[in-house]
Structure formats: structure tokens, C-alpha cells
Design an enzyme around this catalytic site. Structure first.
Site, short mmCIF file in Angstrom:
data_model
loop_
_atom_site.label_atom_id
_atom_site.label_comp_id
_atom_site.label_asym_id
_atom_site.label_seq_id
_atom_site.Cartn_x
_atom_site.Cartn_y
_atom_site.Cartn_z
N ARG A 68 0.88 -1.17 0.00
CA ARG A 68 0.00 0.00 0.00
C ARG A 68 0.92 1.22 0.00
NH1 ARG A 68 -5.35 1.22 3.50
NH2 ARG A 68 -6.07 -0.23 1.89
N HIS A 111 -7.23 0.51 -6.60
CA HIS A 111 -7.42 -0.36 -5.42
C HIS A 111 -8.02 -1.70 -5.91
CE1 HIS A 111 -7.69 -1.58 -1.39
NE2 HIS A 111 -8.59 -0.75 -0.90
N GLN A 166 -9.84 -4.36 -3.53
CA GLN A 166 -11.16 -3.91 -3.12
C GLN A 166 -12.20 -4.27 -4.18
OE1 GLN A 166 -12.18 -2.11 -0.21
NE2 GLN A 166 -14.12 -2.78 -1.06
N ASP A 202 -17.58 6.57 -1.63
CA ASP A 202 -16.35 6.48 -0.84
C ASP A 202 -16.08 7.87 -0.28
OD1 ASP A 202 -13.89 5.66 0.22
OD2 ASP A 202 -12.82 5.71 -1.69
N CYS A 251 -16.46 1.14 0.32
CA CYS A 251 -15.27 0.32 0.61
C CYS A 251 -14.86 0.42 2.08
CB CYS A 251 -14.13 0.72 -0.30
SG CYS A 251 -13.65 2.44 -0.13
N ARG A 299 -13.58 -9.08 1.36
CA ARG A 299 -12.16 -8.81 1.14
C ARG A 299 -11.34 -10.05 1.50
NH1 ARG A 299 -10.18 -3.58 1.24
NH2 ARG A 299 -8.25 -4.60 0.59
N1 CP Z 1 -11.29 -0.57 2.15
C1 CP Z 1 -10.02 -0.62 2.63
O1 CP Z 1 -9.06 -0.84 1.89
O2 CP Z 1 -9.91 -0.40 3.96
P1 CP Z 1 -8.56 -0.23 4.82
O3 CP Z 1 -8.00 1.13 4.46
O4 CP Z 1 -9.00 -0.31 6.23
O5 CP Z 1 -7.61 -1.31 4.43
N1 NVA Z 2 -10.27 6.37 -1.39
C1 NVA Z 2 -9.87 5.96 -0.06
C2 NVA Z 2 -10.02 4.48 0.07
C3 NVA Z 2 -9.65 3.94 1.43
C4 NVA Z 2 -9.76 2.44 1.49
C5 NVA Z 2 -8.46 6.40 0.21
O1 NVA Z 2 -7.62 6.29 -0.70
O2 NVA Z 2 -8.17 6.88 1.30
#
Ligand code: CP
Ligand code: NVA
Length: 302
Positions: free
Chosen positions: A102, A129, A132, A220, A260, A288
Site C-alpha cells: 500500500r 485499489h 477492493q 467512498d 469500501c 475482502r
Molecule cells: N477498504 C479498505 O481498503 O480499507 P482499509 O484502508 O481499512 O484497508
Molecule cells: N479512497 C480511499 C479508500 C480507502 C480504502 C483512500 O484512498 O483513502
């Protein structure tokens, strides 16, 4: 050897294979059946940004599959002190069987994958992502029985999740409408790519108009990780793009609402919608785990 950096790294058959396997692993887990498909395999998980779902579901997935996951915070690694990404990728390739990353910047994950001799999985970047989205497709299939003839409407910010969803919709034959404030549309290169794949992707500025006939509404956060300085400005700009009961009532009666998570109740979605029978966000979050197991088996399995 295959990476999952973009959801478009998978074709329709591969996505269907992952979803079928995820369904099977889900029902097996419910029956208490655990098959150690990844016995003695290790997954390194590098996090430059916080996470609840991605971190826990990947870690539990590896343990359920008989393998092991290592949580590696960016600043706990020499990466945080400037060790080059390519050196880190080459070294980790000698120790573990896969890496999940990440990172703020999508280019970091791409560079890691270029220098890695083991599969690299994107656990969220500023651009995409993909993990997801596989859980989202699994959830839509569970509730709607199919992915074809589905109208999915994205309401809010044209962000990383929206970008991957646009690509996945075009690959899987979902009709997708995105409704975002002007200036906050999804990545236009991705929209063009999705259209070139034959995707039925459209922009409708007004959320009320966009959700007519929707089978799925997805939203989101308005401020993604890394955009915290823009939060006050975004709160004003996105005000008309809230998923509330009056908006949900304009969609099909059996519409499902996806998010998400994490959600900001009272901003992009109301508490009432989160708690309503249309909301399937916790099933989506659970998926997930199952979808990622399928990804891991496909990429790291024999
Ligand atoms: N939806 C998602 O990726 O959540 P987290 O940021 O908690 O991993
Ligand atoms: N769009 C959000 C998704 C988090 C899972 C972010 O990037 O923070």
C-alpha cells in the site's frame, strides 16, 4: 509469474476464476474446512499508509491458507531511510513468495513490480485499489446473481476505488455511471482505456439523475488518504453528492449500497443509509478476506 498492480492486469476469465474460487473458499470457511493451499509460503505486506481491512484480511487469509504474513511499516524498513525500491524488491524476492504494498504513489508499486521476481499485489495506491474491486464484484454477484445487465452508479469523488471500478466494469460488462463534481472526475486516461475495452461508462453530473435505474450505488470518502489538507474545501464542493435516503429512493427498489470503508457518516453517506437494509457494506468488507484468499492462491499457489 503475475502481478496485480492494476485490476486491468486480469482479464474477464481470470476475474471470473478468482470470484468462483472466492465463493468456494467462503463456503468452505463457513463449514470449517480450511485447505492449506499456501503452506510454508510467506507474504510481505508493506504499508506506507494506515489500514484496517486490507491489513487484517490479508494477514488472516495467509494464516487460513497455511502460510505466514509479515506486517512491514514503511518507516520500519530501510525504505524509510532511502534504500532504493529496486534493492528492496530484489532482496524481498529472495525471502518471501509475494509482496503486497500500500503506497501513496502508484509509481512506487509499479517500480517494485518491475524489479521483483515474485508476485506484487497493489493493496491501494493513489490511482487504484484492485483488491477492493474483486471483493466488490463478489458482493454484487452474491446479491444480484450476475454481473451482466447491472447498472452501477458511483457518487462522489472520482478516486482510486472509482478508477479501478471503471476498469473492472468495462472488463466484466457492467454499465457504470459516475457522478462527481466537475474537476473531481476519475482519471481520464483510465476512462479512455475502459472505453477502448468496450466499456459502457458515462458521466452524469447530477446524482439524482445518475441513480435512476441503479442496481448498485457506490460511494467512498470525499477526502482520500494523502489529501487531508484539502478536507475543508472538499466538504463544501461535495455537499450535493451525499448518499442519503432521498437519493437511494430514486434508484431501483432493490438497489444495494456499497462503500469500501472507512466511512464518514454525515459526509459522503448518512448514518441512516449505512444502517438501512439496502446497505451491504459489512458483507462487502467480509468479502475482502475471501477474494484476497483467491488472489493469493492464484498468484502464490503452485
Ligand atoms: N477498504 C479498505 O481498503 O480499507 P482499509 O484502508 O481499512 O484497508
Ligand atoms: N479512497 C480511499 C479508500 C480507502 C480504502 C483512500 O484512498 O483513502
Amino acid at each position: 509469474m503475475k502481478h496485480l498492480v492494476s485490476i486491468a492486469d486480469l482479464d474477464r476469465d481470470e476475474i471470473e476464476e478468482i470470484l468462483d474460487l472466492a465463493d468456494r473458499l467462503k463456503s468452505e470457511r463457513y463449514k470449517g474446512m480450511i485447505a492449506e493451499y499456501l503452506k510454508n509460503k510467506s507474504l510481505a505486506m508493506i504499508f506506507e499508509l494506515p489500514s484496517t481491512r486490507t491489513r487484517v484480511s490479508f494477514e488472516v487469509a495467509m494464516s487460513d491458507l497455511g502460510g505466514h504474513a509479515l506486517y512491514l511499516g514503511w518507516n520500519d524498513l530501510q525504505l524509510g531511510r532511502g534504500e532504493p525500491i529496486k534493492d528492496t524488491a530484489r532482496v524481498l524476492s529472495r525471502y518471501v513468495h509475494g509482496v503486497m504494498i500500500r503506497a501513496r504513489n502508484h509509481s512506487i508499486i509499479k517500480e517494485f513490480a518491475e524489479h521483483s521476481s515474485i508476485p506484487v499485489i497493489n493493496g491501494l495506491s493513489n490511482l487504484e485499489h484492485p483488491c477492493q474491486i474483486l471483493a466488490d464484484l463478489m458482493t454484487i454477484r452474491e446479491y444480484k446473481g450476475t454481473l451482466s445487465k447491472i447498472k452501477l452508479v458511483w457518487v462522489g469523488d472520482g478516486n482510486n476505488v472509482c478508477n479501478s471500478l471503471i476498469l473492472a466494469s468495462s472488463i466484466m460488462g457492467i454499465s457504470m455511471v459516475y457522478s462527481t463534481p466537475p474537476g473531481y472526475e476519475p482519471n481520464q486516461e483510465i476512462v479512455e482505456k475502459a472505453k477502448s475495452l468496450g466499456g459502457d461508462i458515462a458521466y452524469v453530473r447530477e446524482p439524482d439523475e445518475a441513480v435512476a435505474g441503479a442496481d448498485v450505488i457506490y460511494t467512498d470518502v470525499w477526502t482520500s488518504m494523502g489529501q487531508e489538507e484539502e478536507r475543508e474545501k472538499r466538504l463544501k464542493i461535495f455537499r450535493e453528492y451525499q448518499v442519503n435516503t432521498s437519493l437511494v429512493e430514486k434508484a431501483n427498489e432493490d438497489v444495494i449500497v456499497l462503500h469500501c470503508l472507512p466511512a464518514h457518516r454525515g459526509e459522503e453517506i448518512t448514518d441512516e443509509v449505512m444502517e438501512s437494509s439496502n446497505s451491504v457494506v459489512y458483507d462487502q468488507a467480509e468479502n475482502r478476506l475471501h477474494a484476497q484468499k483467491a488472489i493469493l492462491v492464484k498468484l502464490l499457489g503452485e
